[in-house]
Design a protein around this motif. Sequence first.
Motif, PDB file in Angstrom:
ATOM      1  N   LYS A 141       1.261  -1.205   0.141  1.00  9.21           N
ATOM      2  CA  LYS A 141       0.025  -0.091  -0.068  1.00  9.21           C
ATOM      3  C   LYS A 141       0.728   1.452   0.212  1.00  9.21           C
ATOM      4  O   LYS A 141       0.196   2.608   0.313  1.00  9.21           O
ATOM      5  CB  LYS A 141      -0.963   0.308   1.347  1.00  9.21           C
ATOM      6  N   GLN A 206     -11.260   3.655  -0.017  1.00 10.79           N
ATOM      7  CA  GLN A 206     -11.905   2.286  -0.263  1.00 10.79           C
ATOM      8  C   GLN A 206     -11.104   1.183  -1.074  1.00 10.79           C
ATOM      9  O   GLN A 206     -11.422   1.002  -1.962  1.00 10.79           O
ATOM     10  CB  GLN A 206     -13.382   1.876  -0.390  1.00 10.79           C
ATOM     11  N   ARG A 207      -9.484   1.085  -0.695  1.00 13.76           N
ATOM     12  CA  ARG A 207      -8.368   0.411  -1.725  1.00 13.76           C
ATOM     13  C   ARG A 207      -9.013  -0.708  -2.079  1.00 13.76           C
ATOM     14  O   ARG A 207      -8.709  -1.543  -3.399  1.00 13.76           O
ATOM     15  CB  ARG A 207      -7.363   0.145  -1.032  1.00 13.76           C
ATOM     16  N   ARG A 208      -9.418  -1.849  -1.133  1.00 11.82           N
ATOM     17  CA  ARG A 208     -10.255  -3.348  -1.820  1.00 11.82           C
ATOM     18  C   ARG A 208     -11.056  -3.018  -3.389  1.00 11.82           C
ATOM     19  O   ARG A 208     -11.247  -3.922  -3.570  1.00 11.82           O
ATOM     20  CB  ARG A 208     -10.520  -3.719  -0.731  1.00 11.82           C
ATOM     21  N   LYS A 209     -12.197  -1.782  -3.524  1.00 11.16           N
ATOM     22  CA  LYS A 209     -13.079  -1.628  -4.553  1.00 11.16           C
ATOM     23  C   LYS A 209     -12.005  -1.266  -5.649  1.00 11.16           C
ATOM     24  O   LYS A 209     -11.013  -1.207  -5.432  1.00 11.16           O
ATOM     25  CB  LYS A 209     -14.163  -0.860  -3.733  1.00 11.16           C
ATOM     26  N   ASN A 210     -12.402  -1.434  -6.357  1.00 11.89           N
ATOM     27  CA  ASN A 210     -12.337  -1.286  -8.106  1.00 11.89           C
ATOM     28  C   ASN A 210     -12.522   0.074  -8.125  1.00 11.89           C
ATOM     29  O   ASN A 210     -13.578   0.821  -7.185  1.00 11.89           O
ATOM     30  CB  ASN A 210     -12.901  -2.377  -8.866  1.00 11.89           C
ATOM     31  N   ALA A 214     -15.014   2.259  -5.869  1.00  9.01           N
ATOM     32  CA  ALA A 214     -14.970   3.230  -4.613  1.00  9.01           C
ATOM     33  C   ALA A 214     -15.123   4.953  -5.443  1.00  9.01           C
ATOM     34  O   ALA A 214     -15.516   5.404  -4.214  1.00  9.01           O
ATOM     35  CB  ALA A 214     -13.128   3.222  -5.088  1.00  9.01           C
ATOM     36  N   ASN A 237     -12.893  -2.864 -13.310  1.00 12.41           N
ATOM     37  CA  ASN A 237     -11.996  -3.454 -12.113  1.00 12.41           C
ATOM     38  C   ASN A 237     -10.955  -3.288 -11.314  1.00 12.41           C
ATOM     39  O   ASN A 237      -9.958  -3.821 -10.904  1.00 12.41           O
ATOM     40  CB  ASN A 237     -12.319  -5.351 -12.817  1.00 12.41           C
ATOM     41  N   ARG A 239      -8.030  -0.958  -9.413  1.00 10.37           N
ATOM     42  CA  ARG A 239      -8.089  -0.081  -8.301  1.00 10.37           C
ATOM     43  C   ARG A 239      -7.094   1.136  -8.634  1.00 10.37           C
ATOM     44  O   ARG A 239      -6.857   1.290  -9.201  1.00 10.37           O
ATOM     45  CB  ARG A 239      -7.872  -1.388  -7.426  1.00 10.37           C
ATOM     46  N   GLU A 241      -5.027   2.247  -6.985  1.00  6.71           N
ATOM     47  CA  GLU A 241      -3.711   1.631  -6.554  1.00  6.71           C
ATOM     48  C   GLU A 241      -3.178   1.776  -7.347  1.00  6.71           C
ATOM     49  O   GLU A 241      -1.745   1.345  -7.197  1.00  6.71           O
ATOM     50  CB  GLU A 241      -3.886   1.473  -5.211  1.00  6.71           C
ATOM     51  N   ASN A 242      -3.642   1.430  -8.663  1.00  5.83           N
ATOM     52  CA  ASN A 242      -3.022   0.542  -9.648  1.00  5.83           C
ATOM     53  C   ASN A 242      -2.863   1.563 -11.375  1.00  5.83           C
ATOM     54  O   ASN A 242      -2.256   1.089 -12.329  1.00  5.83           O
ATOM     55  CB  ASN A 242      -3.862  -0.901  -9.970  1.00  5.83           C
TER      56      ASN A 242
END
Length: 259
Positions: A141, A206-210, A214, A237, A239, A241-242
Motif C-alpha cells: 500500500k 476504499q482500496r479494496r474496491k475497484n 470506489a 475492475n 483498483r 492504487e494501480n
Amino acid sequence: INGDVLNDIIEYAHLTKEDTILEIGPGVGFLTELLVKHAGQVIAVELDEEAIKELNKLESQNVTIIHKDILKTDISELANEKKIKVVANIPYYITSPILAHLLGEIDDLTNKNRACISEIILMVQEEVARRIVATEKSQGKQYGLLTILSQFWADCTFLRSVGQRSFYPSPKVTSALVKLTVKDTPKLQLSDYTHFRKTIKAAFGQRRKNIKNALVNGGFDKNNVQKALTKINLSENTRGENLSIEELGKLSEELCKLK
C-alpha cells in the motif's frame, strides 16, 4: 547522533554560503551546528522549550532561532527574495501535515510557502519515505494520497535508510532521508484541480474496491463513471492504487466534462 548521517545530510543539500536553510525541529542542535558552518543563513524553527535553551547556546552569527510551531509559521515571511532550502528531522506523526504545509494541497496553485522553497530534505519513517517515492507499481500500500501530494509539486528521491541507533533515544522504526525538489508547475495540467483532488480521494478511499465502486461510493454518478472509464479505456475492475498519476488525471478530466 550519527556523525555519518549528519554529514550525509549536509552533502545531499549541496550547501553553499549563498544558501538560506530553514531547519524544522532542530532539537538540541546536532545538525544545526553543521548547517551554520556550510550555509549562509540558518533559520531554526523549534517548538520545545528545553531544546530552545540548548539552541540559544549556539555561538553563531548566522543562525536565527524561532520558538514556534512550524505548522503555524508562514514560511514566506522568513524567506528573502532567494528561495530557501528546507532541512527537517521532523516528528514522524505529523509528516503529512508538514508536507502539506510546505507544498500546499494539490489544488493550492498559488501556495506562498511552496513558492519560496527550492528543495526539501526530510528525515522520516522509512515506510513513509517509500510512500513518498512510490509508483503505481510499488508493492503493498505504498502508493497513495501522500505519494500524489508529494510528487504533484516535487521530484522525489529516496536518499538512504537510517538505522535506529543513529538516534537518541532510539525510535522503534527505521528511518530514511528523502529529497523533494520543488517544481514551478504541477505535475499535471488540469482544467479543475479541486475536482482532481476529489477524484483521487475517492479512488484511494476504499482500496479494496475497484475504481468504479470506489468513485461511486465517493459521490460520483455511476453512469458518468462508466462513461469516463470507457472513454479512456480503463477497466472498471482496476483498483485506484494501480492507476498512475497521469491516468488518474485523465479520469478526473473525463469525469469533470460529464458533471
